[in-house]
Design an enzyme around this catalytic site. Structure first.
Site, PDB file in Angstrom:
ATOM      1  N   LEU A  72      39.604  23.992  38.189  1.00  0.00           N
ATOM      2  CA  LEU A  72      39.250  24.040  39.612  1.00  0.00           C
ATOM      3  C   LEU A  72      38.289  22.923  39.976  1.00  0.00           C
ATOM      4  O   LEU A  72      38.240  22.477  41.107  1.00  0.00           O
ATOM      5  CB  LEU A  72      38.589  25.384  39.940  1.00  0.00           C
ATOM      6  CG  LEU A  72      39.464  26.621  39.790  1.00  0.00           C
ATOM      7  CD1 LEU A  72      38.621  27.877  39.887  1.00  0.00           C
ATOM      8  CD2 LEU A  72      40.545  26.628  40.849  1.00  0.00           C
ATOM      9  N   GLY A  73      37.503  22.505  39.015  1.00  0.00           N
ATOM     10  CA  GLY A  73      36.550  21.454  39.304  1.00  0.00           C
ATOM     11  C   GLY A  73      35.639  21.213  38.125  1.00  0.00           C
ATOM     12  O   GLY A  73      35.640  21.971  37.151  1.00  0.00           O
ATOM     13  N   GLY A  74      34.906  20.144  38.236  1.00  0.00           N
ATOM     14  CA  GLY A  74      33.941  19.848  37.187  1.00  0.00           C
ATOM     15  C   GLY A  74      32.597  19.720  37.843  1.00  0.00           C
ATOM     16  O   GLY A  74      32.498  19.426  39.027  1.00  0.00           O
ATOM     17  N   GLY A  75      31.551  19.985  37.124  1.00  0.00           N
ATOM     18  CA  GLY A  75      30.230  19.828  37.707  1.00  0.00           C
ATOM     19  C   GLY A  75      29.299  19.399  36.618  1.00  0.00           C
ATOM     20  O   GLY A  75      29.718  19.196  35.472  1.00  0.00           O
ATOM     21  N   GLY A  84      29.345  21.826  33.670  1.00  0.00           N
ATOM     22  CA  GLY A  84      30.562  22.089  32.922  1.00  0.00           C
ATOM     23  C   GLY A  84      31.739  22.294  33.857  1.00  0.00           C
ATOM     24  O   GLY A  84      31.566  22.439  35.065  1.00  0.00           O
ATOM     25  N   SER A  85      32.929  22.335  33.267  1.00  0.00           N
ATOM     26  CA  SER A  85      34.129  22.454  34.084  1.00  0.00           C
ATOM     27  C   SER A  85      34.410  23.913  34.425  1.00  0.00           C
ATOM     28  O   SER A  85      34.029  24.826  33.701  1.00  0.00           O
ATOM     29  CB  SER A  85      35.321  21.885  33.328  1.00  0.00           C
ATOM     30  OG  SER A  85      35.060  20.544  33.019  1.00  0.00           O
ATOM     31  N   VAL A  86      35.128  24.098  35.543  1.00  0.00           N
ATOM     32  CA  VAL A  86      35.453  25.440  36.017  1.00  0.00           C
ATOM     33  C   VAL A  86      36.964  25.617  36.029  1.00  0.00           C
ATOM     34  O   VAL A  86      37.699  24.733  36.459  1.00  0.00           O
ATOM     35  CB  VAL A  86      34.899  25.663  37.439  1.00  0.00           C
ATOM     36  CG1 VAL A  86      35.168  27.085  37.898  1.00  0.00           C
ATOM     37  CG2 VAL A  86      33.419  25.366  37.482  1.00  0.00           C
ATOM     38  N   LYS A 131      33.431  29.257  34.116  1.00  0.00           N
ATOM     39  CA  LYS A 131      32.713  27.990  33.919  1.00  0.00           C
ATOM     40  C   LYS A 131      32.373  27.842  32.449  1.00  0.00           C
ATOM     41  O   LYS A 131      31.717  28.702  31.865  1.00  0.00           O
ATOM     42  CB  LYS A 131      31.436  27.992  34.772  1.00  0.00           C
ATOM     43  CG  LYS A 131      30.639  26.715  34.643  1.00  0.00           C
ATOM     44  CD  LYS A 131      29.426  26.717  35.548  1.00  0.00           C
ATOM     45  CE  LYS A 131      29.759  26.317  36.948  1.00  0.00           C
ATOM     46  NZ  LYS A 131      29.555  24.904  37.250  1.00  0.00           N
ATOM     47  N   ASP A 167      20.505  21.668  43.573  1.00  0.00           N
ATOM     48  CA  ASP A 167      21.710  20.852  43.700  1.00  0.00           C
ATOM     49  C   ASP A 167      22.546  21.315  44.886  1.00  0.00           C
ATOM     50  O   ASP A 167      23.728  21.621  44.752  1.00  0.00           O
ATOM     51  CB  ASP A 167      22.518  20.937  42.399  1.00  0.00           C
ATOM     52  CG  ASP A 167      23.567  19.833  42.320  1.00  0.00           C
ATOM     53  OD1 ASP A 167      23.454  18.842  43.087  1.00  0.00           O
ATOM     54  OD2 ASP A 167      24.506  19.963  41.525  1.00  0.00           O
TER      55      ASP A 167
END
Ligand SMILES: *[C@@H]1O[C@H](CO)[C@@H](O)[C@H](O)[C@H]1NC(C)=O
Ligand SMILES: *[C@@H]1O[C@H](CO)[C@@H](O)[C@H](O)[C@H]1NC(C)=O
Ligand SMILES: *[C@@H]1O[C@H](CO)[C@@H](O)[C@H](O)[C@H]1NC(C)=O
Ligand SMILES: *[C@@H]1O[C@H](CO)[C@@H](O)[C@H](O)[C@H]1NC(C)=O
Ligand SMILES: *[C@@H]1O[C@H](CO)[C@@H](O)[C@H](O)[C@H]1NC(C)=O
Ligand SMILES: *[C@@H]1O[C@H](CO)[C@@H](O)[C@H](O)[C@H]1NC(C)=O
Ligand SMILES: *[C@@H]1O[C@H](CO)[C@@H](O)[C@H](O)[C@H]1NC(C)=O
Ligand SMILES: *[C@@H]1O[C@H](CO)[C@@H](O)[C@H](O)[C@H]1NC(C)=O
Ligand SMILES: *[C@@H]1O[C@H](CO)[C@@H](O)[C@H](O)[C@H]1NC(C)=O
Ligand SMILES: *[C@@H]1O[C@H](CO)[C@@H](O)[C@H](O)[C@H]1NC(C)=O
Ligand SMILES: *[C@@H]1O[C@H](CO)[C@@H](O)[C@H](O)[C@H]1NC(C)=O
Ligand SMILES: *[C@@H]1O[C@H](CO)[C@@H](O)[C@H](O)[C@H]1NC(C)=O
Length: 825
Positions: A503-506, A509-511, A525, A618
């Site tokens: 779904l995404g990275g942040g 860590g990635s989700v 996550k 953030d």
């Protein structure tokens, strides 16, 4: 609907509307009036002239009963939403042989046996000609004189069920000295009057909500001509125009919707809260716009007798230890009013039994005590206990500083408070001795044991791990419990199809998207760079697990197997705000405004209402997720601590973050909650412009957008010129001004000049007004320097996590000012 499996989704659905199965067959005939020669039966519907409302038989949920109800035309509101019910407690079981027709100048519903079960009950023959019933386009069913169509003999607006429609009223009838009362449904499958009702307080300008027609637990406060004193936020309700009418027959409030294309309603919800809901065309969902009381546990006795309301758990209600729901079916329908019953009867003083096991007391700490205590003057706790023991109908006692209180019969309105709430008291519950011998569950409420099948289905195969956390802030050693699911790594691997749907990275860590065995969606996550040991990790995770708010993404569970650390969250179907703000999908202004307020509320909760102040660190559109109803949920809070010292490195590598960082991140001073305020302010500008501050404008206008907005505001220019061109000017200029003003205050260089998030909420709600802000010096500098934001470097950020830890020691325990209950006799 398989919402039963996901209590959170289910709750929101129930809060939002009764989404009922549509049993209308296609091609059923529609009629425009019920008259002497035209009746309504079976699948026939009565439709209003403009096509807005429909009246006919409906069946709520899985109920086998039929009712005559009114709903919005499905072409306008695609989920059948019942706004009025005729025979709410007199259902019929067969719609084809039941009929609604005119009989003796009344509109009457006859059941299968042709026996009248509901009637408009008009007695005097006021009509000179036969009457007819028509549905007006505002949702008012009227019985009118056949020869004079403007002469109403009866109207449904005088008999609202649970919904207050625009143009409708909840009146005090002076002639009969009666209050109109709007009763909640009993539950989503039963429109019969429930325990909660909204009504005017006699001939006054105050509305109140009562439990079982007797106990008042909420009041609007008096109307001052513009607002109700205790609900100032309605002042900023840009959707509705309220007005007060006081004539010789009745006094009431009514309201209209400024923009006739907006569909909005107030409903006395089964949750015991009054809610305003607005239909969102783009998502085909009801959006909860406003509700009171704000939290579920403020609703009087929401969990019924011997039930306990815990604001930090879902479902909110559980039975006390030694008790089970009286009706599991009703609990499954989120109808807790029946309460709980004892599993093992009390021994009491049954002296016939030799070696009898005496009843004993279970101490339950941190409780809000039940209502209607009796008190007795005794010397010590032991005497207090024996007073209760010797009275067979005594069910519990509490002893504190020489005060002995005890309760006889049902325990009502119990609440589980958090461990550090100063209002928490220890309640000693009388239970049969055998309840104590079973295993070791003798501390507090057995979380999850009787939390209803909803939770049971949700948890599925997984084990509930009750995490205990020492309360560091107070240091009393009290423990706080909250249910989080401990997942096995393999389970999550399976649930996410081996982490295939990213779904995404942040920074953390990635989700990945996953599906549990009960087919609810989750977001998993995979944490990177965790520097903590097992125990500390679990402690931090359980802390995050206790932080729950409608505008925060809920943590469901975690996985911790060696280096494999994962967090499991509710899945947010609408993704992040980033995709809605900056890309092809775009949100209308009102939705943006609501998202801005919701996000601010979530942050206020983190900053002020949690046990410890949590600085998010953030804030950016990527971290604001949207649920199915476009309700914003702040994500990724509390993670800074998990990654510890690595946090600063993580921050610098996060893409898109730099444009939101407060200047104090580089100046090295301690980071406070005001750093989040700054980031929020930067993001607010993007709500207006619909593009990133860091990106040049597409329409050729030059300059850093926040600087342009701040200058324009200071010069008193036309704020609409700042608006995202895609909105084509469709926005409220006053709101844009408010948003820009708040944003400018939020991004002040000196953090002491920035408002708190709580103040931001009030300003956006229109409760608090502010002057235009000075243009921050840093923005002036940025005006001629597009490179402004690239000043965040790795070396300068090393204190960040330290600063953050310092800041998180600040705690605030402010609580909402309106007390939850007050007795009224
Ligand atoms: C009902 O009666 C009125 C006049 O009495 C007539 O105009 C109308 O057409 C009738 N409607 C139906 C459906 O028969
Ligand atoms: C209705 O019944 C069906 C089948 O028994 C069930 O799957 C569904 O969840 C029920 N719906 C509600 C709203 O209770
Ligand atoms: C009321 O009066 C009208 C006209 O006089 C008549 O047709 C009707 O039957 C009367 N209704 C009752 C209930 O007496
Ligand atoms: C119709 O209503 C009457 C009165 O409420 C009731 O006694 C009767 O059983 C009902 N008929 C059916 C078929 O339900
Ligand atoms: C009509 O009268 C009956 C009997 O008095 C009552 O039960 C019913 O609630 C009344 N109906 C309405 C719509 O007021
Ligand atoms: C029709 O009814 C309205 C309201 O009761 C009244 O003001 C009006 O005079 C009536 N018209 C006729 C023609 O009777
Ligand atoms: C409504 O008007 C009456 C007089 O018509 C007055 O006595 C009463 O105080 C008014 N009610 C309110 C709440 O203003
Ligand atoms: C509501 O009040 C009535 C009496 O007015 C009482 O009989 C009933 O038990 C009460 N309901 C609950 C759930 O306490
Ligand atoms: C609000 O409602 C009142 C009473 O109906 C009306 O006089 C007023 O013009 C309305 N205000 C606006 C802005 O529509
Ligand atoms: C009050 O009620 C009477 C009798 O029903 C009616 O004639 C009058 O028009 C009503 N007044 C208002 C202001 O509605
Ligand atoms: C929502 O859709 C309906 C029907 O398509 C339309 O009439 C209405 O204007 C729309 N409302 C808004 C606020 O866009
Ligand atoms: C005690 O036992 C006697 C004889 O068995 C019986 O008659 C009496 O009802 C019992 N009392 C109680 C309180 O159970």
């Amino acid at each position: 609907m398989d919402t039963k499996k996901n209590p959170w989704l289910m709750l929101s659905l129930v809060f939002l509307s009764f989404s009922l199965n549509n049993h209308l067959s296609h091609g059923a005939d529609t009629i425009s009036a019920i008259s002497a020669n035209q009746s309504l039966s079976g699948d026939q519907t009565l439709v209003s002239a403009g096509g807005s409302f429909v009246l006919g038989f409906f069946k709520p949920g899985n109920s086998s009963n039929y009712y005559i109800g009114m709903w919005y035309s499905l072409s306008k509101v695609s989920t059948q939403t019942i706004v009025w019910v005729a025979n709410r407690d007199k259902p019929v079981s067969d719609k084809s042989s039941s009929v609604l027709r005119i009989s003796d100048d009344n509109l009457v519903l006859f059941n299968e046996s042709q026996i009248p079960v509901w009637s408009t009950n008009l007695t005097s023959n006021t009509s000179s000609s036969p009457v007819e019933a028509v549905l007006r386009d505002d949702g008012n069913l009227v019985v009118r004189d056949g020869s004079n169509s403007s002469k109403y003999l009866w109207q449904s607006f005088d008999y609202p069920t649970d919904t207050w429609l625009p143009g409708g009223k909840i009146a005090f009838k002076k002639i009969t000295n009666e209050n109109q009362r709007v009763f909640s449904w009993k539950n989503e499958e039963d429109p019969a009057p429930g325990l909660f009702n909204l009504q005017p307080e006699a001939d006054t300008i105050i509305y109140i909500i009562l439990w079982n027609r007797s106990i008042q637990y909420w009041t609007s406060g008096p109307w001052d001509g513009k607002i109700f004193s205790l609900i100032p936020e309605l002042n900023s309700n840009y959707i509705c125009n309220f007005s007060y009418v006081n004539n010789t027959n009745e006094s009431y409030f009514t309201y209209s919707v400024y923009d006739p294309s907006i569909i909005s309603r107030f409903v006395m919800d089964v949750s015991g809260q009054i809610k305003q809901l607005t239909w969102l065309n783009n998502t085909n969902m009801w959006n909860m716009f406003w509700s009171q009381p704000k939290t579920q546990c403020e609703v009087y006795d929401f969990c019924g007798a011997f039930g306990s309301c815990n604001p930090n758990s879902l479902p909110f209600c559980s039975c006390l230890k030694g008790f089970v729901p009286k009706s599991q079916n009703e609990w499954n329908l989120l109808d807790y009013s029946g309460g709980c019953m004892r599993i093992t009867t009390l021994q009491c003083k049954n002296t016939n039994v030799t070696n009898r096991l005496e009843d004993r007391f279970l101490p339950m700490p941190s409780m809000a005590l039940p209502v209607q205590p009796q008190s007795v003057g005794v010397g010590n706790a032991a005497e207090c206990e024996s007073t209760c023991l010797n009275n067979c109908s005594c069910t519990a006692y509490a002893y504190e500083s020489n005060n002995c209180s005890f309760w006889v019969g049902d325990l009502l309105n119990l609440k589980q408070l958090s461990g550090d709430d100063h209002n928490g008291r220890t309640l000693n519950l009388k239970l049969a001795a055998s309840e104590f011998s079973s295993k070791k569950n003798n501390k507090g409420i057995l979380v999850g044991a009787v939390a209803g099948s909803v939770a049971a289905v949700l948890l599925g195969l997984f084990v509930v791990v009750i995490l205990r956390r020492r309360n560091r802030a107070v240091g009393t050693g009290k423990t706080v419990e909250g249910p989080l699911v401990a997942f096995g790594y393999r389970d999550l691997q399976n649930a996410t199809k081996n982490f295939s749907d990213k779904l995404g990275g942040g920074g953390f860590g990635s989700v990945f998207k996953g599906t549990l065995s009960d087919s609810t969606f989750i977001a998993v996550k995979k944490l990177e760079s965790i520097s903590q040991g097992e125990k500390q990790f679990r402690t931090e995770v359980s802390t995050i697990g206790t932080i729950q708010h409608v505008n925060l993404v809920r943590l469901r569970g975690f996985c911790s197997e060696g280096a494999r650390k994962l967090l499991v969250y509710d899945y947010m179907p609408n993704g992040s705000l980033e995709s809605h703000l900056f890309h092809e999908k775009f949100l209308d202004w009102k939705t943006r405004y609501q998202i801005a307020i919701g996000t601010a509320r979530g942050l206020t909760y983190l900053h002020e209402k949690c046990r410890e102040c949590i600085i998010h660190c953030d804030i950016k559109p990527e971290n604001i997720l949207l649920d199915a109803y476009l309700c914003p949920k702040v994500a990724d809070f509390g993670l800074a601590k998990l990654v510890g010292r690595e946090f600063s490195r993580v921050l610098t590598t996060m893409r898109g973050t730099r444009g939101y960082l407060a200047p104090e991140w580089i100046s090295g001073v301690a980071i406070t909650a005001k750093a989040d305020v700054y980031s929020y302010g930067m993001m607010l500008f993007e709500f207006v412009s619909g593009r990133r501050n860091s990106e040049p404008s597409a329409d050729g206008k030059t300059g850093f957008f926040p600087t342009r907005a701040a200058s324009l505001l200071a010069e008193g220019g036309d704020v609409l010129s700042l608006l995202d061109p895609r909105l084509e000017g469709n926005a409220d200029a006053e709101e844009i001004t408010r948003v820009c003003k708040v944003a400018c205050w939020c991004v002040q260089d000196d953090e002491t000049n920035r408002p708190t998030m709580g103040q931001v909420v009030q300003i956006l709600e229109g409760v608090l007004d502010v002057n235009p802000a000075p243009i921050p010096r840093s923005l002036q500098v940025f005006a001629d320097n597009q490179e402004h934001i690239v000043f965040f470097t790795e070396s300068s950020s090393s204190q960040s996590s330290q600063a953050r830890s310092n800041a998180s020691a600040t705690s605030s325990q402010s609580k909402s000012g309106v007390s939850s209950t007050s007795s009224k006799s």
